[in-house]
Design a protein around this motif. Structure first.
Motif, PDB file in Angstrom:
ATOM      1  N   LEU A 113       0.834  -1.196   0.000  1.00  0.00           N
ATOM      2  CA  LEU A 113       0.000   0.000   0.000  1.00  0.00           C
ATOM      3  C   LEU A 113       0.867   1.245   0.000  1.00  0.00           C
TER       4      LEU A 113
ATOM      5  N   ASN B 138      -4.367   8.768  -1.700  1.00  0.00           N
ATOM      6  CA  ASN B 138      -3.885   7.486  -1.177  1.00  0.00           C
ATOM      7  C   ASN B 138      -4.853   6.358  -1.522  1.00  0.00           C
ATOM      8  N   LEU B 139      -6.155   6.665  -1.572  1.00  0.00           N
ATOM      9  CA  LEU B 139      -7.113   5.659  -2.023  1.00  0.00           C
ATOM     10  C   LEU B 139      -6.901   5.355  -3.507  1.00  0.00           C
TER      11      LEU B 139
ATOM     12  N   THR C  80      -4.303   2.837  -4.371  1.00  0.00           N
ATOM     13  CA  THR C  80      -4.451   1.419  -4.013  1.00  0.00           C
ATOM     14  C   THR C  80      -4.595   0.528  -5.242  1.00  0.00           C
TER      15      THR C  80
ATOM     16  N   GLU D  58      -3.731  -4.800  -7.898  1.00  0.00           N
ATOM     17  CA  GLU D  58      -4.714  -4.504  -6.859  1.00  0.00           C
ATOM     18  C   GLU D  58      -4.056  -4.578  -5.491  1.00  0.00           C
ATOM     19  N   ARG D  59      -4.046  -3.440  -4.795  1.00  0.00           N
ATOM     20  CA  ARG D  59      -3.450  -3.384  -3.460  1.00  0.00           C
ATOM     21  C   ARG D  59      -4.504  -3.380  -2.358  1.00  0.00           C
ATOM     22  N   LEU D  60      -5.770  -3.330  -2.764  1.00  0.00           N
ATOM     23  CA  LEU D  60      -6.865  -3.280  -1.793  1.00  0.00           C
ATOM     24  C   LEU D  60      -7.848  -4.409  -2.112  1.00  0.00           C
TER      25      LEU D  60
ATOM     26  N   ARG E 258      -6.641  -6.147   3.852  1.00  0.00           N
ATOM     27  CA  ARG E 258      -5.978  -4.998   3.242  1.00  0.00           C
ATOM     28  C   ARG E 258      -6.764  -3.712   3.505  1.00  0.00           C
TER      29      ARG E 258
ATOM     30  N   TRP F 155      -5.262  -0.494   5.224  1.00  0.00           N
ATOM     31  CA  TRP F 155      -5.313   0.836   4.610  1.00  0.00           C
ATOM     32  C   TRP F 155      -5.898   1.857   5.582  1.00  0.00           C
TER      33      TRP F 155
ATOM     34  N   TRP G 213     -13.797   0.482  -4.434  1.00  0.00           N
ATOM     35  CA  TRP G 213     -13.205   0.335  -5.766  1.00  0.00           C
ATOM     36  C   TRP G 213     -13.905   1.264  -6.761  1.00  0.00           C
TER      37      TRP G 213
ATOM     38  N   ARG H 226     -12.922   4.778  -5.980  1.00  0.00           N
ATOM     39  CA  ARG H 226     -11.518   4.973  -6.380  1.00  0.00           C
ATOM     40  C   ARG H 226     -11.413   5.312  -7.859  1.00  0.00           C
TER      41      ARG H 226
END
Length: 211
Positions: free
Chosen positions: A22, A32-33, A36, A46-48, A53, A57, A79, A82
């Motif tokens: 992240l 920051n979102l 992700t 995909e980090r979220l 996760r 976050w 998502w 985002r």
């Protein structure tokens, strides 16, 4: 028979733990979102992707969720938010209009007011009540969206929006360096990779041609 090189698929870049990590260095909560999802224009990372996760976050950005708010439904909503946020900030960076759908979604998620801390009288003065109250899923999204609106509504911060020059990255961040000449999301990550790539190109160009 060997396939013609023009028809061979390009090798996928190796996805390391560092690339899956992240990012909390974009310069704002909303950015920051957006960060992700890595390498969104090439081979998305995909980090979220899990509820763990999501908790990680939230810890990283200093927000608390109600335990019952940590759901797959919230993850899906984040998502969607985002991508709408990315569309809006990328439009600002590139000088174009964002999708009307993205703007409408952002505005919709902003409508619910996040919890406001209140002063309370105590025996020794005053205290603050509600400052650390866990958030619902929609309250979390409202906090994120209001941060995005604050960034875009501030001419200085809006003008500091940048997109990483690394073609595989394109992370959006706030550049507060003197003169606004920062090119990379991180010199340690994309900056060093770009320098190494240029060094290899120079060496290859200087090497004698094979007969």
């Amino acid at each position: 028979m060997r396939m013609d090189s023009s028809t061979e698929p390009a090798p996928r870049p190796r996805v390391t733990a560092r690339l899956r990590a992240l990012r909390f260095d974009a310069g704002s909560l909303a950015l920051n979102l957006v960060a992700t999802l890595g390498r969104r224009t090439s081979a998305p990372i995909e980090r979220l992707g899990t509820l763990d996760r999501l908790r990680e976050w939230c810890d990283g950005v200093g927000l608390r969720l109600h335990d019952e708010a940590v759901t797959d439904e919230l993850l899906t909503e984040l998502w969607t938010l985002r991508e709408a946020a990315y569309d809006v900030v990328a439009a600002v960076v590139h000088g174009r209009s964002p999708s009307g759908v993205s703007v409408a979604l952002v505005n919709d998620r902003a409508r619910l007011a996040p919890p406001q801390p209140l002063l309370v009288a105590t025996g020794t003065g005053v205290g603050v009540d509600g400052a650390d109250r866990p958030l619902s899923g929609r309250e979390l999204q409202s906090v994120v969206v209001r941060d995005l609106i604050a960034v875009l509504g501030d001419p200085e911060r809006r003008g500091a929006l940048r997109m990483c020059d690394a073609s595989l990255c394109t992370m959006v961040y706030l550049d507060h360096t003197p003169g606004g000449r920062r090119r990379w999301c991180s010199m340690r990550l994309c900056g060093n990779s770009a320098k190494a790539a240029k060094h290899r190109e120079r060496r290859a160009a200087a090497a004698p041609a094979r007969s």
